[in-house]
Design a protein around this motif. Structure first.
Motif, short mmCIF file in Angstrom:
data_model
loop_
_atom_site.label_atom_id
_atom_site.label_comp_id
_atom_site.label_asym_id
_atom_site.label_seq_id
_atom_site.Cartn_x
_atom_site.Cartn_y
_atom_site.Cartn_z
N GLU A 84 0.84 -1.21 0.00
CA GLU A 84 0.00 0.00 0.00
C GLU A 84 0.87 1.25 0.00
O GLU A 84 0.64 2.20 -0.77
N ALA A 85 1.90 1.26 0.86
CA ALA A 85 2.79 2.41 0.93
C ALA A 85 3.61 2.56 -0.35
O ALA A 85 3.83 3.68 -0.84
N VAL A 87 2.81 1.55 -3.42
CA VAL A 87 1.96 2.02 -4.53
C VAL A 87 1.66 3.51 -4.36
O VAL A 87 1.64 4.26 -5.35
N THR A 88 1.47 3.94 -3.14
CA THR A 88 1.27 5.38 -2.90
C THR A 88 2.50 6.17 -3.32
O THR A 88 2.40 7.23 -3.96
N ARG A 89 3.67 5.62 -2.99
CA ARG A 89 4.92 6.29 -3.39
C ARG A 89 5.06 6.33 -4.92
O ARG A 89 5.44 7.35 -5.50
N SER A 91 2.66 6.28 -7.08
CA SER A 91 1.69 7.25 -7.60
C SER A 91 2.21 8.67 -7.47
O SER A 91 2.04 9.50 -8.38
N ASP A 92 2.86 8.96 -6.33
CA ASP A 92 3.43 10.29 -6.14
C ASP A 92 4.56 10.56 -7.14
O ASP A 92 4.69 11.68 -7.66
N GLU A 141 -4.08 -3.28 -4.85
CA GLU A 141 -2.91 -2.45 -5.13
C GLU A 141 -2.60 -2.41 -6.63
O GLU A 141 -2.17 -1.37 -7.15
N ARG A 144 -4.97 0.16 -8.01
CA ARG A 144 -4.55 1.52 -7.66
C ARG A 144 -3.41 2.00 -8.55
O ARG A 144 -3.40 3.14 -9.03
N LEU A 145 -2.46 1.10 -8.79
CA LEU A 145 -1.32 1.47 -9.63
C LEU A 145 -1.75 1.66 -11.08
O LEU A 145 -1.28 2.60 -11.75
N ALA A 148 -3.33 5.01 -11.41
CA ALA A 148 -2.32 6.07 -11.41
C ALA A 148 -1.65 6.19 -12.78
O ALA A 148 -1.40 7.30 -13.27
#
Length: 343
Positions: A84-85, A87-89, A91-92, A141, A144-145, A148
């Motif tokens: 999760e972290a 994929v968030t990274r 995306s950023d 995930e 989510r990716l 993005a």
């Protein structure tokens, strides 16, 4: 002379790009300029030189972002990674990439091309998506990716449709996985019941009731139980147990299936009840009282043609019963007369 003019134009384009690059948000400003110039004079050689100069200046920043994306991909390969972290990274990082590279992507798209470095970033991250989905069942995930990537690279026309398909497929898989987890206890109980005879009706119904109490009018739990009931009737030839399962579900106060599903279940319950009671009716053949009671039981759930036929049968049984009663009344009267006049 012409070569001198071309060189002067190139120098001006580079100076303009350097000026843009010195701003706080060069990509945002550059994007507006490119969009405006493409509308005004899309074939301008100055615009091409301008974009190429900007692209060269942005190369070190893009290289750093690309390296960080490679680190994310490498970290994500670990089975105990915090996906999760990560994929968030990722995306950023895609947002940062787009902030810098968007003007070049737009220009290349207008020329009928796809920006090469962006496509390579897409390919690397989509490979990660496929690994997460296909090999690790990490559908949330992966979705989510993919989302993005779709937000970042709509200008890559050859991959945009692929990404839309990825997102749709992953949404479906993600939803199925969540449902599988939500209904796992009931699914496991029903699958286990298929191997146990007689089926533990009370155990399955308790789990069913707990499930629907949490899920409101969600029809999934009803269909899971329905599948078990049909298996018991069709494969195990046990309509009595199948009937008790469906009847227990439909009569549970907390059960609120949609109207159409309820009607289907009620129809199947009626068929299961008939299948069960028909053997009882055949066994009681000749016993007028027992047959009448069985038909009364069958009429509680019978519908349509079955109900009409049962009512006809009930009428015939009642007629036979009345004839039998009438015969015994006649015998009684004869006996009484013999007693009276014989005395």
């Amino acid at each position: 002379m012409r070569n001198a003019l071309v060189e002067l134009e190139r120098q001006h384009a580079r100076s303009a790009a350097v000026g843009i690059w010195s701003l706080d948000r060069p990509g945002e400003v550059m994007d507006r300029i490119v969009e405006a110039e493409l509308r005004r004079h899309p074939s301008s050689s100055f615009l091409e030189q301008f974009v190429r100069s900007y692209d060269t200046l942005s190369e070190p920043d893009l290289a750093r972002i690309s390296d960080e994306i490679d680190e994310v991909i490498s970290d994500a390969e670990n089975t105990d990674a915090d996906l999760e972290a990560l994929v968030t990274r990722a995306s950023d990082l895609l947002v940062r990439w787009d902030d810098v590279n968007q003007p070049v992507q737009v220009y290349e798209q207008h020329q009928g091309h796809e920006e090469g470095r962006s496509k390579r970033i897409y390919e690397k991250l989509r490979s990660l998506c496929l690994d997460l989905a296909n090999n690790r069942s990490e559908f949330t995930e992966a979705r989510r990716l993919s989302e993005a990537l779709l937000r970042t690279f709509p200008e890559l026309e050859s991959v945009a449709e692929v990404l839309k398909g990825d997102v749709a497929a992953l949404e479906n898989l993600d939803e199925q996985q969540k449902l599988q987890e939500e209904y796992k206890t009931l699914i496991d109980a029903c699958e286990a019941a298929k191997t146990k005879l007689p089926t533990p009706v009370s155990t399955v119904l308790k789990i069913f009731k707990d499930t629907v109490s949490k899920g409101g009018d969600d029809p999934i739990a009803f269909n899971i139980l329905r599948d078990l009931a049909l298996h018991i009737n069709n494969d195990c030839n046990d309509p009595q147990t199948a009937f008790k399962l469906l009847d227990g579900a439909l009569t549970f106060a907390g059960a609120r299936p949609p109207k159409e599903l309820r009607e289907t279940l009620e129809g199947e319950r009626a068929v299961l009840h008939r299948n069960w009671k028909m053997s009882e009716l055949e066994k009681n053949k000749g016993n007028i009282s027992a047959m009448s009671k069985t038909v009364d039981d069958m009429l509680k759930y019978a519908r349509g043609t079955d109900r009409a036929e049962l009512l006809q049968l009930k009428s015939k049984i009642d007629q036979k019963s009345n004839e039998k009663i009438g015969w015994w009344v006649t015998i009684g009267v004869i006996i009484l007369l013999v007693v009276i006049f014989g005395g």
